[in-house]
Design a protein around this motif. Structure first.
Motif, PDB file in Angstrom:
ATOM      1  N   PRO A   7       0.739  -1.154   0.153  1.00  0.00           N
ATOM      2  CA  PRO A   7       0.010   0.049   0.045  1.00  0.00           C
ATOM      3  C   PRO A   7       0.762   1.049  -0.042  1.00  0.00           C
ATOM      4  O   PRO A   7       0.295   2.278  -0.567  1.00  0.00           O
ATOM      5  CB  PRO A   7      -0.655  -0.029   1.533  1.00  0.00           C
ATOM      6  N   TRP A   8       2.239   1.214   0.652  1.00  0.00           N
ATOM      7  CA  TRP A   8       3.016   2.479   0.575  1.00  0.00           C
ATOM      8  C   TRP A   8       3.193   2.674  -0.801  1.00  0.00           C
ATOM      9  O   TRP A   8       3.249   3.827  -1.262  1.00  0.00           O
ATOM     10  CB  TRP A   8       4.154   2.036   1.255  1.00  0.00           C
ATOM     11  N   LEU A  40       0.082   4.176  -2.467  1.00  0.00           N
ATOM     12  CA  LEU A  40      -0.015   5.630  -1.952  1.00  0.00           C
ATOM     13  C   LEU A  40       1.054   6.586  -2.589  1.00  0.00           C
ATOM     14  O   LEU A  40       0.499   7.816  -3.122  1.00  0.00           O
ATOM     15  CB  LEU A  40       0.303   5.692  -0.304  1.00  0.00           C
ATOM     16  N   LEU A  59      -0.031   7.244  -6.488  1.00  0.00           N
ATOM     17  CA  LEU A  59      -1.120   7.858  -6.535  1.00  0.00           C
ATOM     18  C   LEU A  59      -0.757   9.587  -6.325  1.00  0.00           C
ATOM     19  O   LEU A  59      -1.092  10.413  -6.759  1.00  0.00           O
ATOM     20  CB  LEU A  59      -2.108   7.444  -5.612  1.00  0.00           C
ATOM     21  N   TRP A  60      -0.143   9.533  -5.179  1.00  0.00           N
ATOM     22  CA  TRP A  60       0.236  11.031  -4.844  1.00  0.00           C
ATOM     23  C   TRP A  60       1.272  11.581  -5.993  1.00  0.00           C
ATOM     24  O   TRP A  60       1.038  12.927  -6.155  1.00  0.00           O
ATOM     25  CB  TRP A  60       1.171  10.971  -3.389  1.00  0.00           C
ATOM     26  N   ILE A  88      -1.111  12.776  -8.518  1.00  0.00           N
ATOM     27  CA  ILE A  88      -1.946  13.810  -8.239  1.00  0.00           C
ATOM     28  C   ILE A  88      -1.067  15.092  -8.220  1.00  0.00           C
ATOM     29  O   ILE A  88      -1.578  16.183  -8.415  1.00  0.00           O
ATOM     30  CB  ILE A  88      -2.485  13.679  -6.797  1.00  0.00           C
ATOM     31  N   PRO A 105       0.754  16.810  -5.280  1.00  0.00           N
ATOM     32  CA  PRO A 105       0.301  17.934  -4.376  1.00  0.00           C
ATOM     33  C   PRO A 105       1.402  19.201  -4.681  1.00  0.00           C
ATOM     34  O   PRO A 105       2.819  18.767  -4.377  1.00  0.00           O
ATOM     35  CB  PRO A 105       0.071  17.146  -3.177  1.00  0.00           C
TER      36      PRO A 105
END
Lengths: 124, 273
Positions: B194-195, B198, B201-202, B205, B207
């Motif tokens: 999952p890391w 994560l 996906l980040w 995106i 940020p």
């Protein structure tokens, strides 16, 4: 007799697939990047918790304190992050008139620190 | 003092008048009234050994006299004591003594008295106990008596309670073991997966944190990071009290920096609106 049934089921499956596609598209288009950031974090927490729980069920719960700490941190952080997302979502502005996003984040940070204190306590 | 002296005098008087036996005699007769053994007993010498068959009878006669003067005395208590040294069993049989001091005791093995203790192959030691208000108490060992062995003595109902209990063996739950290494490695990979999701996906995106290093924001972020570092330190080394102390100090700093940072952000947000 078989024909209409299969068409009906295929129609319904295709419509449900359409609905899912529409939902995904709408989510992608209308959600701000910041909320997507929070959402990916929520997905990460959920998957992480699920894997730990599966490990506990299938293999062993031997360092039970470690399982408690890991799984509890996932669940607790998920709850805190979900409430943060609810409070900072601009579309929920009317629901939380008194709560500014900054206050929501401060509460999130405070809650997270307390949660992490307990988690490290359990980690042994 | 006077009372004590009286007592001492009384004791001396009692000791002066001791009881002794005169002409003690024992006779053993067979079932056909034939005399198998007959002898006078000596109180001082080694006790003789007598043997009684299952149908024999023993007769004991003696006279209790004062050691000085030889006057017959009736003691207030007179008992025959049968004692088995190997088993510790004993029986007490009262003996009737006439006012003249004469006594006669008969033991018929075809009708043994209830006072006869359970006997084994070892002899019973027979002794005479005399008690009197006016004379010193006396004990005379008379003879050793072989009697036919009886049933073994019944066990006392509480007798099993007086043995050591068997040692308590504790059984513990087996020590939990770690799963085999490949299984651990697989699940470690699964937990780390999952890391990767994560971070992937980040990165998609993307940020933007344009004001992270502004002097208003950075102290707050740094104090939050310090909190996480403190908790990690707690895991590794620290004790609870130390963590609470440092955390208390750090929380003050964090509250100040957080108030400053968040109020700045709020101004930016409202200004932007």
């Amino acid at each position: 007799m078989a024909g209409p049934k299969t068409t009906a089921s295929s129609v319904s499956s295709s419509s449900s697939a359409n609905a899912l596609q529409t939902l995904w598209k709408a989510y992608n288009d209308t959600t701000s990047p910041r909320l997507k950031l929070v959402d990916t974090f929520l997905v990460f927490l959920m998957l992480s918790g699920v894997v730990q729980f599966v490990y506990c069920i299938l293999v062993t719960n031997f360092p039970f304190n470690a399982f408690l700490a890991g799984f509890g941190s996932c669940v607790g952080q998920f709850v805190l992050t979900a409430s943060l997302r609810t409070q900072v979502n601009p579309t929920n502005r009317s629901e939380f008139k008194d709560v500014s996003p900054e206050r929501a984040f401060a509460e999130f940070a405070l809650g997270s620190i307390v949660l992490h204190f307990f988690v490290y306590n359990f980690l042994g | 003092m006077g009372v004590l002296r009286c007592c001492l005098l009384a004791l001396l008087a009692v000791h002066a008048a001791a009881l002794t036996l005169q002409s003690p005699r024992v006779t053993v007769t067979g079932p056909d009234a034939a005399q198998l053994f007959s002898d006078s007993l000596s109180v001082d010498g080694p006790p003789p050994t007598l043997t009684l068959g299952p149908d024999d009878a023993l007769k004991l006669t003696f006279q209790v006299v004062e050691s000085e003067g030889g006057k017959g005395v009736q003691p207030h208590q007179a008992f025959l004591r049968f004692y088995d040294e190997t088993t510790g069993e004993e029986g007490i049989q009262p003996v009737r003594v006439t006012p003249g001091g004469k006594a006669k005791f008969e033991l018929n093995m075809s009708k043994p008295p209830a006072s006869l203790p359970p006997s084994s192959t070892a002899p019973l030691k027979v002794s005479l106990l005399l008690g009197s208000f006016t004379h010193a108490p006396a004990k005379y060992t008379l003879f050793d008596l072989h009697v036919p062995p009886s049933q073994p003595a019944p066990a006392h109902p509480d007798e099993p309670s007086f043995h050591a209990l068997p040692e308590i063996q504790h059984t513990f739950r087996p020590e939990p073991v770690l799963p085999p290494r490949p299984v651990s490695a697989t699940f470690a990979g699964l937990v780390l997966a999952p890391w990767a999701l994560l971070l992937g996906l980040w990165s998609q995106i993307g940020p933007r944190v344009p004001r992270l290093f502004s002097p208003h924001i950075l102290p707050f972020v740094a104090s939050l990071a310090a909190f996480e570092g403190l908790l990690f330190w707690y895991w590794v080394d620290l004790r609870l009290g130390e963590v609470l102390l440092y955390g208390g100090v750090l929380s003050l700093v964090t509250a100040l920096t957080g108030k400053q940072a968040l109020s700045t952000i709020g101004e930016w947000r409202t200004g932007k609106k």
